[in-house]
Motif scaffolding. Structure first.
Motif, mmCIF file in Angstrom:
data_model
loop_
_atom_site.group_PDB
_atom_site.id
_atom_site.type_symbol
_atom_site.label_atom_id
_atom_site.label_comp_id
_atom_site.label_asym_id
_atom_site.label_seq_id
_atom_site.Cartn_x
_atom_site.Cartn_y
_atom_site.Cartn_z
ATOM 1 N N VAL A 178 0.827 -1.200 0.000
ATOM 2 C CA VAL A 178 0.000 0.000 0.000
ATOM 3 C C VAL A 178 0.864 1.255 0.000
ATOM 4 O O VAL A 178 0.621 2.191 -0.763
ATOM 5 C CB VAL A 178 -0.973 0.004 1.204
ATOM 6 N N GLY A 179 1.877 1.272 0.827
ATOM 7 C CA GLY A 179 2.748 2.443 0.909
ATOM 8 C C GLY A 179 3.477 2.735 -0.386
ATOM 9 O O GLY A 179 3.759 3.889 -0.709
ATOM 10 N N LEU A 180 3.765 1.707 -1.145
ATOM 11 C CA LEU A 180 4.470 1.896 -2.407
ATOM 12 C C LEU A 180 3.562 2.512 -3.465
ATOM 13 O O LEU A 180 4.020 3.213 -4.358
ATOM 14 C CB LEU A 180 5.024 0.567 -2.920
ATOM 15 N N SER A 181 2.279 2.230 -3.356
ATOM 16 C CA SER A 181 1.355 2.719 -4.377
ATOM 17 C C SER A 181 0.859 4.135 -4.092
ATOM 18 O O SER A 181 0.290 4.775 -4.962
ATOM 19 C CB SER A 181 0.167 1.769 -4.513
ATOM 20 N N ARG A 182 1.071 4.613 -2.884
ATOM 21 C CA ARG A 182 0.657 5.974 -2.537
ATOM 22 C C ARG A 182 1.572 6.985 -3.216
ATOM 23 O O ARG A 182 2.748 6.727 -3.440
ATOM 24 C CB ARG A 182 0.744 6.193 -1.030
ATOM 25 N N GLN A 183 1.025 8.139 -3.493
ATOM 26 C CA GLN A 183 1.855 9.204 -4.042
ATOM 27 C C GLN A 183 2.882 9.609 -2.997
ATOM 28 O O GLN A 183 2.559 9.848 -1.847
ATOM 29 C CB GLN A 183 0.983 10.420 -4.393
ATOM 30 N N GLN A 184 4.121 9.649 -3.383
ATOM 31 C CA GLN A 184 5.170 10.117 -2.492
ATOM 32 C C GLN A 184 6.192 10.874 -3.315
ATOM 33 O O GLN A 184 6.301 10.674 -4.520
ATOM 34 C CB GLN A 184 5.805 8.975 -1.727
ATOM 35 N N ASP A 185 6.924 11.734 -2.659
ATOM 36 C CA ASP A 185 7.924 12.527 -3.358
ATOM 37 C C ASP A 185 9.191 11.689 -3.526
ATOM 38 O O ASP A 185 9.892 11.401 -2.558
ATOM 39 C CB ASP A 185 8.220 13.798 -2.570
ATOM 40 N N THR A 186 9.453 11.288 -4.743
ATOM 41 C CA THR A 186 10.644 10.488 -5.043
ATOM 42 C C THR A 186 11.714 11.317 -5.754
ATOM 43 O O THR A 186 12.664 10.763 -6.293
ATOM 44 C CB THR A 186 10.279 9.270 -5.912
ATOM 45 N N SER A 187 11.563 12.638 -5.753
ATOM 46 C CA SER A 187 12.482 13.488 -6.519
ATOM 47 C C SER A 187 13.933 13.343 -6.065
ATOM 48 O O SER A 187 14.836 13.336 -6.905
ATOM 49 C CB SER A 187 12.037 14.946 -6.474
ATOM 50 N N ALA A 188 14.172 13.213 -4.762
ATOM 51 C CA ALA A 188 15.554 13.034 -4.289
ATOM 52 C C ALA A 188 16.114 11.698 -4.774
ATOM 53 O O ALA A 188 17.273 11.608 -5.189
ATOM 54 C CB ALA A 188 15.618 13.120 -2.769
ATOM 55 N N TRP A 189 15.303 10.645 -4.736
ATOM 56 C CA TRP A 189 15.735 9.339 -5.246
ATOM 57 C C TRP A 189 15.999 9.418 -6.742
ATOM 58 O O TRP A 189 16.982 8.869 -7.242
ATOM 59 C CB TRP A 189 14.681 8.281 -4.966
ATOM 60 N N ASP A 190 15.113 10.104 -7.464
ATOM 61 C CA ASP A 190 15.282 10.243 -8.912
ATOM 62 C C ASP A 190 16.613 10.930 -9.244
ATOM 63 O O ASP A 190 17.315 10.527 -10.172
ATOM 64 C CB ASP A 190 14.125 11.025 -9.523
ATOM 65 N N GLU A 191 16.958 11.964 -8.466
ATOM 66 C CA GLU A 191 18.219 12.674 -8.676
ATOM 67 C C GLU A 191 19.421 11.762 -8.421
ATOM 68 O O GLU A 191 20.404 11.800 -9.167
ATOM 69 C CB GLU A 191 18.289 13.909 -7.785
ATOM 70 N N GLU A 192 19.347 10.952 -7.368
ATOM 71 C CA GLU A 192 20.443 10.027 -7.078
ATOM 72 C C GLU A 192 20.587 8.981 -8.178
ATOM 73 O O GLU A 192 21.705 8.626 -8.565
ATOM 74 C CB GLU A 192 20.234 9.355 -5.724
ATOM 75 N N LEU A 193 19.469 8.495 -8.688
ATOM 76 C CA LEU A 193 19.523 7.524 -9.773
ATOM 77 C C LEU A 193 20.094 8.145 -11.043
ATOM 78 O O LEU A 193 20.908 7.524 -11.740
ATOM 79 C CB LEU A 193 18.128 6.945 -10.037
ATOM 80 N N THR A 194 19.712 9.374 -11.340
ATOM 81 C CA THR A 194 20.245 10.072 -12.509
ATOM 82 C C THR A 194 21.759 10.236 -12.396
ATOM 83 O O THR A 194 22.494 9.993 -13.357
ATOM 84 C CB THR A 194 19.567 11.443 -12.685
ATOM 85 N N ALA A 195 22.227 10.636 -11.213
ATOM 86 C CA ALA A 195 23.666 10.791 -11.005
ATOM 87 C C ALA A 195 24.391 9.453 -11.158
ATOM 88 O O ALA A 195 25.465 9.384 -11.762
ATOM 89 C CB ALA A 195 23.932 11.389 -9.617
ATOM 90 N N ALA A 196 23.807 8.381 -10.632
ATOM 91 C CA ALA A 196 24.426 7.055 -10.743
ATOM 92 C C ALA A 196 24.482 6.600 -12.203
ATOM 93 O O ALA A 196 25.492 6.042 -12.656
ATOM 94 C CB ALA A 196 23.665 6.042 -9.901
ATOM 95 N N LEU A 197 23.407 6.843 -12.960
ATOM 96 C CA LEU A 197 23.399 6.489 -14.380
ATOM 97 C C LEU A 197 24.478 7.251 -15.136
ATOM 98 O O LEU A 197 25.167 6.687 -16.001
ATOM 99 C CB LEU A 197 22.030 6.757 -14.999
ATOM 100 N N GLN A 198 24.664 8.524 -14.806
ATOM 101 C CA GLN A 198 25.712 9.319 -15.444
ATOM 102 C C GLN A 198 27.089 8.766 -15.100
ATOM 103 O O GLN A 198 27.959 8.664 -15.966
ATOM 104 C CB GLN A 198 25.590 10.785 -15.046
ATOM 105 N N THR A 199 27.300 8.378 -13.847
ATOM 106 C CA THR A 199 28.573 7.796 -13.428
ATOM 107 C C THR A 199 28.847 6.494 -14.168
ATOM 108 O O THR A 199 29.970 6.243 -14.605
ATOM 109 C CB THR A 199 28.584 7.544 -11.905
ATOM 110 N N LEU A 200 27.816 5.665 -14.300
ATOM 111 C CA LEU A 200 27.956 4.383 -14.984
ATOM 112 C C LEU A 200 27.994 4.535 -16.499
ATOM 113 O O LEU A 200 28.405 3.608 -17.207
ATOM 114 C CB LEU A 200 26.800 3.452 -14.608
ATOM 115 N N GLY A 201 27.567 5.682 -17.005
ATOM 116 C CA GLY A 201 27.511 5.885 -18.446
ATOM 117 C C GLY A 201 26.438 5.044 -19.106
ATOM 118 O O GLY A 201 26.606 4.561 -20.215
ATOM 119 N N LEU A 202 25.306 4.877 -18.414
ATOM 120 C CA LEU A 202 24.223 4.039 -18.917
ATOM 121 C C LEU A 202 22.961 4.850 -19.159
ATOM 122 O O LEU A 202 22.654 5.777 -18.404
ATOM 123 C CB LEU A 202 23.910 2.917 -17.922
#
Length: 132
Positions: free
Chosen positions: A92-116
């Motif tokens: 239930v908690g996963l399906s609720r709207q939540q602010d994932t913007s900080a996680w999204d930023e960390e994932l974007t940075a990791a993708l850039q580091t990995l070059g993927l």
């Protein structure tokens, strides 16, 4: 990893793997992962214990293996929950709207580091089987 099969629920990207196909744009015509850090690696050891050819990721983003030992697949995720066979989890908690913007930023940075560049258009909640 052990021989205990569990479910992993994670927020991030499915990167795929060599046996069933990488789910990123950086692959060669024959389906091999084509990044600078992966050139000298064997397909089955690319992410094993984050060897020296894998760039160091800052923040909470990390690469997680799923699937079986012979044909490993990989996730790039920031929030990971391991659910063992005798342990329920509320989705239930996963399906609720939540602010994932900080996680999204960390994932974007990791993708850039990995070059993927993942084929998945945006980070998402993913569930898969993994040996823990």
């Amino acid at each position: 990893m052990s021989d205990e099969l569990a479910t992993v629920v994670a927020y991030g990207y499915d990167l795929g793997g060599q046996a069933t196909g990488w789910k990123v744009r950086e692959t060669s015509f024959d389906g091999v992962l084509a990044t600078d850090w992966a050139e000298d690696a064997e397909a089955d050891e690319l992410f094993e214990e984050l060897p020296s050819f894998l760039p160091v990721l800052a923040g909470a983003a990390d690469v997680h293996q799923y699937g079986d030992y012979e044909e490993p697949q990989y996730l790039l995720a920031v929030h990971v929950t391991e659910v063992r066979a005798t342990q329920p989890i509320s989705l239930v908690g996963l399906s609720r709207q939540q602010d994932t913007s900080a996680w999204d930023e960390e994932l974007t940075a990791a993708l850039q580091t990995l070059g993927l560049t993942p084929l998945q258009s945006a980070p998402a909640w993913l569930a898969c089987a993994a040996y823990l």
